[in-house]
Design a protein around this motif. Structure first.
Motif, PDB file in Angstrom:
ATOM      1  N   GLY A  28      -4.169   5.940  -3.478  1.00  0.00           N
ATOM      2  CA  GLY A  28      -5.038   6.002  -2.357  1.00  0.00           C
ATOM      3  C   GLY A  28      -4.446   6.705  -0.939  1.00  0.00           C
ATOM      4  N   ARG A  29      -3.088   6.752  -1.217  1.00  0.00           N
ATOM      5  CA  ARG A  29      -2.284   7.290  -0.065  1.00  0.00           C
ATOM      6  C   ARG A  29      -2.284   6.357   1.096  1.00  0.00           C
ATOM      7  N   ALA A  30      -2.019   5.102   0.838  1.00  0.00           N
ATOM      8  CA  ALA A  30      -2.372   4.285   1.958  1.00  0.00           C
ATOM      9  C   ALA A  30      -0.743   4.009   2.689  1.00  0.00           C
ATOM     10  N   ARG A  31      -0.787   3.458   3.548  1.00  0.00           N
ATOM     11  CA  ARG A  31       0.388   3.009   4.545  1.00  0.00           C
ATOM     12  C   ARG A  31       0.618   1.557   4.269  1.00  0.00           C
ATOM     13  N   PHE A  32       1.706   1.030   4.049  1.00  0.00           N
ATOM     14  CA  PHE A  32       1.902  -0.501   3.695  1.00  0.00           C
ATOM     15  C   PHE A  32       2.631  -1.135   4.902  1.00  0.00           C
ATOM     16  N   SER A  33       2.089  -2.434   5.122  1.00  0.00           N
ATOM     17  CA  SER A  33       2.750  -3.245   6.032  1.00  0.00           C
ATOM     18  C   SER A  33       2.725  -4.983   5.771  1.00  0.00           C
ATOM     19  N   ARG A  34       3.401  -5.503   6.090  1.00  0.00           N
ATOM     20  CA  ARG A  34       3.252  -7.055   5.878  1.00  0.00           C
ATOM     21  C   ARG A  34       2.076  -7.801   6.866  1.00  0.00           C
ATOM     22  N   ARG A  37       0.089 -14.885   6.678  1.00  0.00           N
ATOM     23  CA  ARG A  37      -0.077 -15.780   5.670  1.00  0.00           C
ATOM     24  C   ARG A  37       0.168 -15.186   4.185  1.00  0.00           C
ATOM     25  N   GLY A  38       1.143 -14.441   4.143  1.00  0.00           N
ATOM     26  CA  GLY A  38       1.428 -13.908   2.650  1.00  0.00           C
ATOM     27  C   GLY A  38       0.587 -12.580   2.234  1.00  0.00           C
ATOM     28  N   LEU A  39       0.097 -12.093   3.313  1.00  0.00           N
ATOM     29  CA  LEU A  39      -0.662 -11.022   2.821  1.00  0.00           C
ATOM     30  C   LEU A  39      -0.168  -9.876   3.185  1.00  0.00           C
ATOM     31  N   PHE A  40      -0.246  -8.532   2.442  1.00  0.00           N
ATOM     32  CA  PHE A  40       0.073  -7.449   2.750  1.00  0.00           C
ATOM     33  C   PHE A  40      -1.152  -6.450   3.314  1.00  0.00           C
ATOM     34  N   PHE A  41      -0.858  -5.395   4.181  1.00  0.00           N
ATOM     35  CA  PHE A  41      -2.012  -4.410   4.363  1.00  0.00           C
ATOM     36  C   PHE A  41      -1.496  -3.164   3.604  1.00  0.00           C
ATOM     37  N   ALA A  42      -2.638  -2.381   3.363  1.00  0.00           N
ATOM     38  CA  ALA A  42      -2.674  -1.147   2.927  1.00  0.00           C
ATOM     39  C   ALA A  42      -3.565  -0.362   3.612  1.00  0.00           C
ATOM     40  N   THR A  43      -3.311   0.434   4.708  1.00  0.00           N
ATOM     41  CA  THR A  43      -4.204   0.988   5.719  1.00  0.00           C
ATOM     42  C   THR A  43      -4.141   2.479   5.498  1.00  0.00           C
ATOM     43  N   ILE A  57      -6.631  -6.789  -3.557  1.00  0.00           N
ATOM     44  CA  ILE A  57      -6.308  -6.936  -4.942  1.00  0.00           C
ATOM     45  C   ILE A  57      -5.082  -7.733  -4.875  1.00  0.00           C
ATOM     46  N   GLY A  58      -4.927  -8.773  -5.598  1.00  0.00           N
ATOM     47  CA  GLY A  58      -3.855  -9.875  -5.186  1.00  0.00           C
ATOM     48  C   GLY A  58      -3.925 -10.386  -4.094  1.00  0.00           C
ATOM     49  N   ASN A  59      -2.673  -9.916  -3.216  1.00  0.00           N
ATOM     50  CA  ASN A  59      -2.484 -10.280  -2.052  1.00  0.00           C
ATOM     51  C   ASN A  59      -2.432  -9.109  -0.913  1.00  0.00           C
ATOM     52  N   LEU A  60      -2.785  -8.084  -1.493  1.00  0.00           N
ATOM     53  CA  LEU A  60      -2.732  -6.735  -0.755  1.00  0.00           C
ATOM     54  C   LEU A  60      -4.306  -6.626  -0.393  1.00  0.00           C
ATOM     55  N   VAL A  61      -4.338  -6.239   0.968  1.00  0.00           N
ATOM     56  CA  VAL A  61      -5.877  -5.926   1.637  1.00  0.00           C
ATOM     57  C   VAL A  61      -5.720  -4.507   1.835  1.00  0.00           C
ATOM     58  N   LEU A  62      -6.664  -3.951   1.191  1.00  0.00           N
ATOM     59  CA  LEU A  62      -6.857  -2.279   1.235  1.00  0.00           C
ATOM     60  C   LEU A  62      -8.018  -1.894   2.204  1.00  0.00           C
ATOM     61  N   ASN A  65      -9.176   1.887   7.503  1.00  0.00           N
ATOM     62  CA  ASN A  65      -8.898   1.399   8.839  1.00  0.00           C
ATOM     63  C   ASN A  65      -7.375   1.576   9.005  1.00  0.00           C
ATOM     64  N   ASP A  66      -7.134   1.429  10.294  1.00  0.00           N
ATOM     65  CA  ASP A  66      -6.037   1.101  10.913  1.00  0.00           C
ATOM     66  C   ASP A  66      -5.529  -0.587  10.941  1.00  0.00           C
ATOM     67  N   ARG A  67      -4.341  -0.685  11.102  1.00  0.00           N
ATOM     68  CA  ARG A  67      -3.790  -2.148  11.001  1.00  0.00           C
ATOM     69  C   ARG A  67      -4.576  -2.887  11.907  1.00  0.00           C
ATOM     70  N   ASP A  68      -5.133  -2.517  13.135  1.00  0.00           N
ATOM     71  CA  ASP A  68      -5.422  -3.051  14.364  1.00  0.00           C
ATOM     72  C   ASP A  68      -6.928  -3.545  13.911  1.00  0.00           C
ATOM     73  N   TYR A  69      -7.441  -2.957  12.767  1.00  0.00           N
ATOM     74  CA  TYR A  69      -8.983  -3.126  12.458  1.00  0.00           C
ATOM     75  C   TYR A  69      -9.134  -4.672  12.312  1.00  0.00           C
ATOM     76  N   PHE A  70      -8.144  -5.372  11.598  1.00  0.00           N
ATOM     77  CA  PHE A  70      -8.286  -6.811  11.577  1.00  0.00           C
ATOM     78  C   PHE A  70      -8.056  -7.838  12.606  1.00  0.00           C
ATOM     79  N   ASP A  71      -7.516  -7.063  13.633  1.00  0.00           N
ATOM     80  CA  ASP A  71      -6.860  -7.906  14.772  1.00  0.00           C
ATOM     81  C   ASP A  71      -8.267  -8.283  15.757  1.00  0.00           C
TER      82      ASP A  71
END
Length: 149
Positions: A28-34, A37-43, A57-62, A65-71
């Motif tokens: 899905g051509r996402a950008r990854f970051s930590r 709480r042990g999760l990773f983001f694919a934005t 999927i697993g510990n990865l939240v896809l 949106n951008d990373r700040d979506y969850f802020d």
């Protein structure tokens, strides 16, 4: 990160669910970051499936949106984190076909993929921005589906 979150992180790598999530993110051509709480983001996830603002999927939240979506949506992040615990409890990838069965069951009962989906209910329907739909007769579900087309 707590001991339990670290254990979930390790187990979800060993059961291949987080690695499967990274593969989906790559496709899905996402950008990854930590994340917390042990999760990773694919934005910036580019594929149109599944139709959701976020999925785990697993510990990865896809998310598309951008990373700040969850802020600004900490409750949604907790909902997605609960899904990561479900992968932990179900030893990884067996969750995917079980989740799809629950989507089908929910759709048959309510015309909605989340309302009676056990996984979404356990993760918190409201926290995931889902509206609970009432149970309805199968005929009405089929009628609604074919009317949309």
């Amino acid at each position: 990160m707590s001991v339990w979150q670290l254990l979930k992180l390790i187990v979800n790598f060993l059961n291949l669910s987080t690695l499967a999530g990274f593969l989906v993110g790559l496709i899905g051509r996402a950008r990854f970051s930590r994340g917390p709480r042990g999760l990773f983001f694919a934005t910036g996830y580019k594929l149109g499936f599944p139709i959701a603002n976020a999925f785990t999927i697993g510990n990865l939240v896809l998310t598309k949106n951008d990373r700040d979506y969850f802020d600004t949506r900490p409750v949604l992040l907790k909902h997605e984190e609960r899904h990561s615990w479900q992968y932990f409890c179900l030893i990884g990838l067996p969750m995917l076909p079980l989740y799809l069965l629950c989507v089908a069951w929910s759709w048959l009962r309510t015309g909605d993929p989340a309302s009676r989906n056990l996984f979404e209910r356990l993760a918190g329907l409201k926290d995931g921005n889902y509206t609970e739909r009432p149970i309805q007769p199968l005929g009405r579900t089929l009628q609604q589906t074919f009317r949309r087309r």
